[in-house]
Design a protein around this motif. Structure first.
Motif, PDB file in Angstrom:
ATOM      1  N   THR A  53       0.844  -1.190   0.000  1.00 39.07           N
ATOM      2  CA  THR A  53       0.000   0.000   0.000  1.00 39.07           C
ATOM      3  C   THR A  53       0.881   1.242   0.000  1.00 39.07           C
ATOM      4  O   THR A  53       1.787   1.359   0.834  1.00 39.07           O
ATOM      5  CB  THR A  53      -0.906   0.031   1.246  1.00 39.07           C
ATOM      6  OG1 THR A  53      -1.641  -1.174   1.315  1.00 39.07           O
ATOM      7  CG2 THR A  53      -1.858   1.207   1.198  1.00 39.07           C
ATOM      8  N   ASP A  54       0.611   2.169  -0.922  1.00 32.32           N
ATOM      9  CA  ASP A  54       1.334   3.437  -0.949  1.00 32.32           C
ATOM     10  C   ASP A  54       0.823   4.309   0.195  1.00 32.32           C
ATOM     11  O   ASP A  54      -0.388   4.387   0.433  1.00 32.32           O
ATOM     12  CB  ASP A  54       1.087   4.166  -2.268  1.00 32.32           C
ATOM     13  CG  ASP A  54       1.510   3.340  -3.461  1.00 32.32           C
ATOM     14  OD1 ASP A  54       2.615   2.794  -3.424  1.00 32.32           O
ATOM     15  OD2 ASP A  54       0.735   3.250  -4.424  1.00 32.32           O
ATOM     16  N   THR A  55       1.734   4.985   0.878  1.00 31.15           N
ATOM     17  CA  THR A  55       1.309   5.903   1.940  1.00 31.15           C
ATOM     18  C   THR A  55       1.662   7.349   1.612  1.00 31.15           C
ATOM     19  O   THR A  55       1.215   8.253   2.301  1.00 31.15           O
ATOM     20  CB  THR A  55       1.929   5.502   3.298  1.00 31.15           C
ATOM     21  OG1 THR A  55       3.339   5.442   3.172  1.00 31.15           O
ATOM     22  CG2 THR A  55       1.391   4.161   3.747  1.00 31.15           C
ATOM     23  N   PHE A  57       4.207  10.173  -1.311  1.00 27.44           N
ATOM     24  CA  PHE A  57       5.406  10.406  -2.111  1.00 27.44           C
ATOM     25  C   PHE A  57       5.731  11.896  -2.061  1.00 27.44           C
ATOM     26  O   PHE A  57       4.858  12.736  -1.822  1.00 27.44           O
ATOM     27  CB  PHE A  57       5.224   9.935  -3.559  1.00 27.44           C
ATOM     28  CG  PHE A  57       4.314  10.797  -4.373  1.00 27.44           C
ATOM     29  CD1 PHE A  57       4.816  11.838  -5.144  1.00 27.44           C
ATOM     30  CD2 PHE A  57       2.953  10.570  -4.368  1.00 27.44           C
ATOM     31  CE1 PHE A  57       3.963  12.629  -5.899  1.00 27.44           C
ATOM     32  CE2 PHE A  57       2.098  11.359  -5.120  1.00 27.44           C
ATOM     33  CZ  PHE A  57       2.605  12.391  -5.882  1.00 27.44           C
ATOM     34  N   ILE A  67       9.422   7.814  -1.952  1.00 30.57           N
ATOM     35  CA  ILE A  67       8.159   7.080  -1.866  1.00 30.57           C
ATOM     36  C   ILE A  67       8.063   6.420  -0.497  1.00 30.57           C
ATOM     37  O   ILE A  67       9.004   5.778  -0.038  1.00 30.57           O
ATOM     38  CB  ILE A  67       8.076   6.008  -2.963  1.00 30.57           C
ATOM     39  CG1 ILE A  67       8.160   6.665  -4.335  1.00 30.57           C
ATOM     40  CG2 ILE A  67       6.808   5.190  -2.825  1.00 30.57           C
ATOM     41  CD1 ILE A  67       8.316   5.683  -5.458  1.00 30.57           C
ATOM     42  N   PHE A  69       5.770   3.647   1.715  1.00 26.61           N
ATOM     43  CA  PHE A  69       4.811   2.569   1.504  1.00 26.61           C
ATOM     44  C   PHE A  69       4.939   1.556   2.627  1.00 26.61           C
ATOM     45  O   PHE A  69       5.885   1.589   3.415  1.00 26.61           O
ATOM     46  CB  PHE A  69       5.024   1.896   0.150  1.00 26.61           C
ATOM     47  CG  PHE A  69       6.374   1.259  -0.013  1.00 26.61           C
ATOM     48  CD1 PHE A  69       6.559  -0.092   0.232  1.00 26.61           C
ATOM     49  CD2 PHE A  69       7.472   2.007  -0.410  1.00 26.61           C
ATOM     50  CE1 PHE A  69       7.804  -0.678   0.079  1.00 26.61           C
ATOM     51  CE2 PHE A  69       8.717   1.433  -0.570  1.00 26.61           C
ATOM     52  CZ  PHE A  69       8.884   0.077  -0.322  1.00 26.61           C
ATOM     53  N   ILE A  83       9.469  -0.310  -7.184  1.00 26.17           N
ATOM     54  CA  ILE A  83       8.896   1.009  -6.976  1.00 26.17           C
ATOM     55  C   ILE A  83       9.146   1.833  -8.240  1.00 26.17           C
ATOM     56  O   ILE A  83      10.146   1.648  -8.929  1.00 26.17           O
ATOM     57  CB  ILE A  83       9.464   1.685  -5.710  1.00 26.17           C
ATOM     58  CG1 ILE A  83      10.979   1.682  -5.700  1.00 26.17           C
ATOM     59  CG2 ILE A  83       8.955   0.986  -4.469  1.00 26.17           C
ATOM     60  CD1 ILE A  83      11.592   2.346  -4.479  1.00 26.17           C
ATOM     61  N   PHE A 124       5.071   5.439  -6.714  1.00 26.27           N
ATOM     62  CA  PHE A 124       4.228   4.389  -6.121  1.00 26.27           C
ATOM     63  C   PHE A 124       4.915   3.041  -6.155  1.00 26.27           C
ATOM     64  O   PHE A 124       5.936   2.870  -6.818  1.00 26.27           O
ATOM     65  CB  PHE A 124       2.880   4.314  -6.844  1.00 26.27           C
ATOM     66  CG  PHE A 124       3.000   4.003  -8.312  1.00 26.27           C
ATOM     67  CD1 PHE A 124       2.939   2.697  -8.763  1.00 26.27           C
ATOM     68  CD2 PHE A 124       3.179   5.027  -9.229  1.00 26.27           C
ATOM     69  CE1 PHE A 124       3.053   2.420 -10.107  1.00 26.27           C
ATOM     70  CE2 PHE A 124       3.295   4.759 -10.575  1.00 26.27           C
ATOM     71  CZ  PHE A 124       3.238   3.441 -11.016  1.00 26.27           C
ATOM     72  N   VAL A 125       4.354   2.106  -5.425  1.00 25.88           N
ATOM     73  CA  VAL A 125       4.835   0.736  -5.431  1.00 25.88           C
ATOM     74  C   VAL A 125       4.129   0.024  -6.575  1.00 25.88           C
ATOM     75  O   VAL A 125       2.892  -0.043  -6.618  1.00 25.88           O
ATOM     76  CB  VAL A 125       4.512   0.015  -4.093  1.00 25.88           C
ATOM     77  CG1 VAL A 125       4.930  -1.440  -4.166  1.00 25.88           C
ATOM     78  CG2 VAL A 125       5.195   0.703  -2.961  1.00 25.88           C
TER      79      VAL A 125
END
Length: 131
Positions: A53-55, A57, A67, A69, A83, A124-125
């Motif tokens: 889950t991206d948190t 950036f 980034i 995550f 990533i 993002f991941v």
């Protein structure tokens, strides 16, 4: 006038109950085997799955993106994550695969920096997996 039933009785072409039982037994065993195989495939894939889950950036400048995550992975397994940074046209301007050692924690959070070729607008991941 003769019917099919009369002909079958006359020439001995009857379906025996034993044959019917054997046929349905084979069908049942095959169905049970396929159901067990599908169940095992589902369970084995779930045991080694990784959810990322991206948190957040931050665009540092035209040459880097940071980034943040988190991922949930099997305990005691190493994890690799791809990533990615993209520009406003959704073109990839930065990409990196990061490997993390095995841990006893089920969920972990990280912050990584990606060098970019041009100004990125997002980071993002892309995916995470157990290598």
């Amino acid at each position: 006038m003769t019917t099919q039933e009369m002909l079958d009785e006359r020439y001995g072409r009857r379906t025996s109950p034993r044959r019917r039982i054997v046929l349905w037994s084979i069908v049942g065993v095959v169905a049970l085997t396929l159901t067990a195989l599908l169940g095992w495939t589902t369970v084995s894939n779930t045991l080694r799955s990784v959810t990322a889950t991206d948190t957040g950036f931050t665009v540092t400048d035209a040459s880097a993106v940071t980034i943040s995550f988190q991922f949930t992975a099997p305990v005691g397994e190493p994890v690799a994550c791809a990533i990615e940074a993209q520009d406003e046209d959704h073109g990839t301007v930065g990409w990196r695969v990061v490997e993390y050692p095995a841990s006893e924690d089920h969920s972990r959070a990280f912050t990584e920096e990606i060098p970019t070729l041009a100004l990125a607008t997002t980071g993002f991941v892309n995916s995470c997996w157990v290598p």
